[in-house]
Design a protein around this motif. Sequence first.
Motif, PDB file in Angstrom:
ATOM      1  N   ASN A   1       0.905  -1.412  -0.085  1.00 27.47           N
ATOM      2  CA  ASN A   1      -0.181   0.249   0.380  1.00 27.47           C
ATOM      3  C   ASN A   1       1.130   1.376  -0.087  1.00 27.47           C
ATOM      4  O   ASN A   1       0.213   2.379  -0.497  1.00 27.47           O
ATOM      5  CB  ASN A   1      -1.142  -0.089   1.358  1.00 27.47           C
ATOM      6  N   GLN A   2       2.250   1.085   0.089  1.00 28.44           N
ATOM      7  CA  GLN A   2       3.468   2.256   0.936  1.00 28.44           C
ATOM      8  C   GLN A   2       4.069   2.297  -0.714  1.00 28.44           C
ATOM      9  O   GLN A   2       5.096   2.177  -0.563  1.00 28.44           O
ATOM     10  CB  GLN A   2       3.477   2.838   1.631  1.00 28.44           C
ATOM     11  N   TYR A   3       3.658   0.918  -1.846  1.00 28.26           N
ATOM     12  CA  TYR A   3       5.116   0.774  -2.498  1.00 28.26           C
ATOM     13  C   TYR A   3       6.364   1.847  -2.939  1.00 28.26           C
ATOM     14  O   TYR A   3       6.906   1.439  -3.448  1.00 28.26           O
ATOM     15  CB  TYR A   3       4.590   0.049  -3.699  1.00 28.26           C
ATOM     16  N   PHE A   4       5.371   3.019  -3.792  1.00 32.37           N
ATOM     17  CA  PHE A   4       6.192   4.235  -4.271  1.00 32.37           C
ATOM     18  C   PHE A   4       6.977   4.596  -3.512  1.00 32.37           C
ATOM     19  O   PHE A   4       8.017   4.616  -3.769  1.00 32.37           O
ATOM     20  CB  PHE A   4       5.103   5.170  -5.260  1.00 32.37           C
ATOM     21  N   ALA A   5       6.321   4.821  -2.617  1.00 29.57           N
ATOM     22  CA  ALA A   5       7.442   5.818  -1.078  1.00 29.57           C
ATOM     23  C   ALA A   5       8.564   4.642  -0.657  1.00 29.57           C
ATOM     24  O   ALA A   5       9.319   5.443  -0.382  1.00 29.57           O
ATOM     25  CB  ALA A   5       6.260   6.067  -0.256  1.00 29.57           C
ATOM     26  N   ASP A   6       8.165   3.083  -0.434  1.00 24.57           N
ATOM     27  CA  ASP A   6       8.978   3.052   0.187  1.00 24.57           C
ATOM     28  C   ASP A   6      10.354   2.227  -1.149  1.00 24.57           C
ATOM     29  O   ASP A   6      11.614   2.399  -0.300  1.00 24.57           O
ATOM     30  CB  ASP A   6       8.469   1.492   0.879  1.00 24.57           C
ATOM     31  N   SER A   7       9.984   2.292  -1.983  1.00 29.59           N
ATOM     32  CA  SER A   7      11.350   2.168  -3.057  1.00 29.59           C
ATOM     33  C   SER A   7      11.567   3.090  -3.360  1.00 29.59           C
ATOM     34  O   SER A   7      13.145   3.460  -3.528  1.00 29.59           O
ATOM     35  CB  SER A   7      10.152   2.008  -5.067  1.00 29.59           C
ATOM     36  N   GLN A   8      11.443   4.627  -2.791  1.00 27.43           N
ATOM     37  CA  GLN A   8      12.221   5.842  -3.290  1.00 27.43           C
ATOM     38  C   GLN A   8      12.582   6.128  -1.886  1.00 27.43           C
ATOM     39  O   GLN A   8      14.096   6.053  -2.354  1.00 27.43           O
ATOM     40  CB  GLN A   8      10.696   6.706  -3.981  1.00 27.43           C
ATOM     41  N   LEU A   9      12.444   5.721  -1.027  1.00 30.70           N
ATOM     42  CA  LEU A   9      13.176   5.772  -0.065  1.00 30.70           C
ATOM     43  C   LEU A   9      14.134   4.742   0.163  1.00 30.70           C
ATOM     44  O   LEU A   9      15.207   5.015   0.702  1.00 30.70           O
ATOM     45  CB  LEU A   9      11.973   5.878   1.451  1.00 30.70           C
ATOM     46  N   GLN A  10      13.953   3.493   0.387  1.00 29.82           N
ATOM     47  CA  GLN A  10      15.112   2.412  -0.696  1.00 29.82           C
ATOM     48  C   GLN A  10      15.993   2.749  -1.178  1.00 29.82           C
ATOM     49  O   GLN A  10      17.255   2.273  -1.059  1.00 29.82           O
ATOM     50  CB  GLN A  10      14.751   0.988  -0.498  1.00 29.82           C
ATOM     51  N   ASN A  11      16.151   3.298  -2.328  1.00 27.97           N
ATOM     52  CA  ASN A  11      16.637   4.025  -2.893  1.00 27.97           C
ATOM     53  C   ASN A  11      17.733   4.997  -2.574  1.00 27.97           C
ATOM     54  O   ASN A  11      18.563   5.018  -2.796  1.00 27.97           O
ATOM     55  CB  ASN A  11      15.975   4.899  -4.499  1.00 27.97           C
ATOM     56  N   GLU A  12      17.176   5.745  -2.036  1.00 31.16           N
ATOM     57  CA  GLU A  12      18.170   6.755  -0.842  1.00 31.16           C
ATOM     58  C   GLU A  12      18.678   6.133   0.306  1.00 31.16           C
ATOM     59  O   GLU A  12      19.960   6.279   0.017  1.00 31.16           O
ATOM     60  CB  GLU A  12      16.888   7.687   0.324  1.00 31.16           C
ATOM     61  N   ALA A  13      18.457   4.998   0.803  1.00 33.54           N
ATOM     62  CA  ALA A  13      18.752   4.212   2.168  1.00 33.54           C
ATOM     63  C   ALA A  13      20.683   3.748   1.181  1.00 33.54           C
ATOM     64  O   ALA A  13      21.696   3.211   1.882  1.00 33.54           O
ATOM     65  CB  ALA A  13      18.161   3.261   2.878  1.00 33.54           C
TER      66      ALA A  13
END
Length: 222
Positions: A179-191
Amino acid sequence: MILFATPIWASELTHAIDNLEGEWAKVYYQNDESLQRKAYPALIDKAAELGKRFPRAAEPKIWQATIIATNAEFQSSLDALASLRTAKGLLEEAIALQPEALDGAAYVTLGTLYYMAPGWPISFGDNQLAEQMLKASLKINPNGIDANYFYADYLLQQDRSAEAEEYLRKAVQAPLRKNQYFADSQLQNEAKLALTNTQQRKSNTGKNKFQAIFTTATYSAD
């Protein structure tokens, strides 16, 4: 009717929160500042209206605070400080209502505000409270991407890169929520980027001063 009211209420709230999060993520993770300036006030109003519909729910308060805090970037200094105080109050209300809501997101956001806001007498910034809040979020959701990433970011701000690396690894390995795939994927890229840069800085130990400065400058620009 009472038996069916709570599940329906919860489903409606979850759906509304997912939509609000999705709209915010699309605005936040793009580079058009003019669009962000226009979009954030409308999202703040939407979150406030959701809070009125669900006054005893923590989730709308968490998202209202999140959007208010991100919108502060586009405000004057005085207005931005007032916005951060408003966000802080909403998060404290959310924690009082339901500390585990959204997997402890109120603690993550409040902890982030504590280490990013200026300290006294300008504002309420406090590194010790920041660490307390972020550790509280990790107790609730030890494998969550948000909790691990923002605690790592705090540690990097404190020049504790060896500790930060552990939490960045957890953020990189965290499962992405549907349900938060887009935000999570963006944050994971930052990580991933932060982890790479942290490892590069560590490998620069013993190299000449100018190489280390160049690496740090590149990290800051990213």
